[in-house]
Design an enzyme around this catalytic site. Structure first.
Site, PDB file in Angstrom:
ATOM      1  N   CYS A 198      54.911  34.008  57.411  1.00  0.00           N
ATOM      2  CA  CYS A 198      53.544  34.530  57.315  1.00  0.00           C
ATOM      3  C   CYS A 198      53.418  35.921  57.923  1.00  0.00           C
ATOM      4  O   CYS A 198      52.551  36.702  57.523  1.00  0.00           O
ATOM      5  CB  CYS A 198      52.573  33.538  57.934  1.00  0.00           C
ATOM      6  SG  CYS A 198      52.474  32.041  56.917  1.00  0.00           S
ATOM      7  N   GLU A 253      47.895  31.027  56.371  1.00  0.00           N
ATOM      8  CA  GLU A 253      47.951  32.448  56.006  1.00  0.00           C
ATOM      9  C   GLU A 253      48.211  32.637  54.508  1.00  0.00           C
ATOM     10  O   GLU A 253      47.823  33.659  53.939  1.00  0.00           O
ATOM     11  CB  GLU A 253      49.030  33.172  56.819  1.00  0.00           C
ATOM     12  CG  GLU A 253      48.752  33.227  58.318  1.00  0.00           C
ATOM     13  CD  GLU A 253      49.293  32.035  59.087  1.00  0.00           C
ATOM     14  OE1 GLU A 253      49.455  30.942  58.488  1.00  0.00           O
ATOM     15  OE2 GLU A 253      49.560  32.178  60.282  1.00  0.00           O
TER      16      GLU A 253
HETATM   17  N1  THU Z   1      51.320  26.507  59.880  1.00  0.00           N
HETATM   18  C1  THU Z   1      50.405  27.421  59.448  1.00  0.00           C
HETATM   19  O1  THU Z   1      49.489  27.087  58.689  1.00  0.00           O
HETATM   20  N2  THU Z   1      50.537  28.705  59.871  1.00  0.00           N
HETATM   21  C2  THU Z   1      51.478  29.131  60.752  1.00  0.00           C
HETATM   22  O2  THU Z   1      51.583  30.332  60.994  1.00  0.00           O
HETATM   23  C3  THU Z   1      52.322  28.152  61.433  1.00  0.00           C
HETATM   24  C4  THU Z   1      52.422  26.830  60.749  1.00  0.00           C
HETATM   25  C5  THU Z   1      51.206  25.129  59.381  1.00  0.00           C
HETATM   26  C6  THU Z   1      52.281  24.742  58.403  1.00  0.00           C
HETATM   27  C7  THU Z   1      52.266  23.232  58.524  1.00  0.00           C
HETATM   28  O3  THU Z   1      51.266  22.735  57.640  1.00  0.00           O
HETATM   29  C8  THU Z   1      51.831  22.974  59.947  1.00  0.00           C
HETATM   30  O4  THU Z   1      51.313  24.213  60.432  1.00  0.00           O
HETATM   31  C9  THU Z   1      52.957  22.517  60.856  1.00  0.00           C
HETATM   32  O5  THU Z   1      54.038  23.377  60.773  1.00  0.00           O
END
Ligand code: THU
Length: 138
Positions: free
Chosen positions: A91, A57
């Site tokens: 996010c 995000e």
């Molecule tokens: N992650 C996201 O990209 N968006 C989210 O809303 C939840 C978590 C990613 C962060 C990290 O790179 C991986 O997921 C594991 O937490």
């Protein structure tokens, strides 16, 4: 605006395939539609300093600004298996800033919820405006 959820989901899965997530092995992809109709995508990008990784995000709001700005209308977020994923707490704040309370986020039951439902009683730009007004009155 009619939301083409299937298109958003397909684009989110494609974006997920570009994730850089060697530390968590948890790729994430997002796709969103902007109020001018354009479709934007992003993926998570991690870092050897684990806490500094960027959620998908984060990339999305950067793509929003770099592509001309606007307001996010609806978003699909998927995990490495293409399953719907709900945005993390930080996010949700980003989505509130750039989409507002009425922005919609796809849910696992093939439905959607608003950002207001994901982040009730959100802190946001309006709070800063109120503070500025109070200060101006002093
Ligand atoms: N992650 C996201 O990209 N968006 C989210 O809303 C939840 C978590 C990613 C962060 C990290 O790179 C991986 O997921 C594991 O937490």
């Amino acid at each position: 605006m009619d939301i083409e959820w299937d298109v958003l989901r397909r684009e989110a899965v494609t974006a997920m395939g570009k994730a850089y997530a060697p530390y968590s092995n948890y790729p994430v992809g997002v796709a969103a539609v902007v109020d001018d109709g354009r479709l934007i995508t992003a993926c998570n990008v991690e870092n050897a300093s684990y806490g500094l990784g960027l959620c998908a995000e984060c990339g999305l709001v950067s793509a929003l600004a770099a592509g001309g700005g606007g307001r996010l209308v609806a978003m699909v977020c998927v995990d490495g298996e293409g399953a719907y994923l709900m945005p993390c707490g930080r996010c949700r704040q980003l989505l509130f800033e750039h989409g507002g309370p009425s922005m919609r986020v796809a849910t696992a039951d093939d439905s959607s919820v608003t950002v207001a439902e994901l982040l009730p009683r959100a802190f946001g730009p309006h709070d800063l405006d109120e503070m500025a007004q109070k200060t101006a009155r002093c």
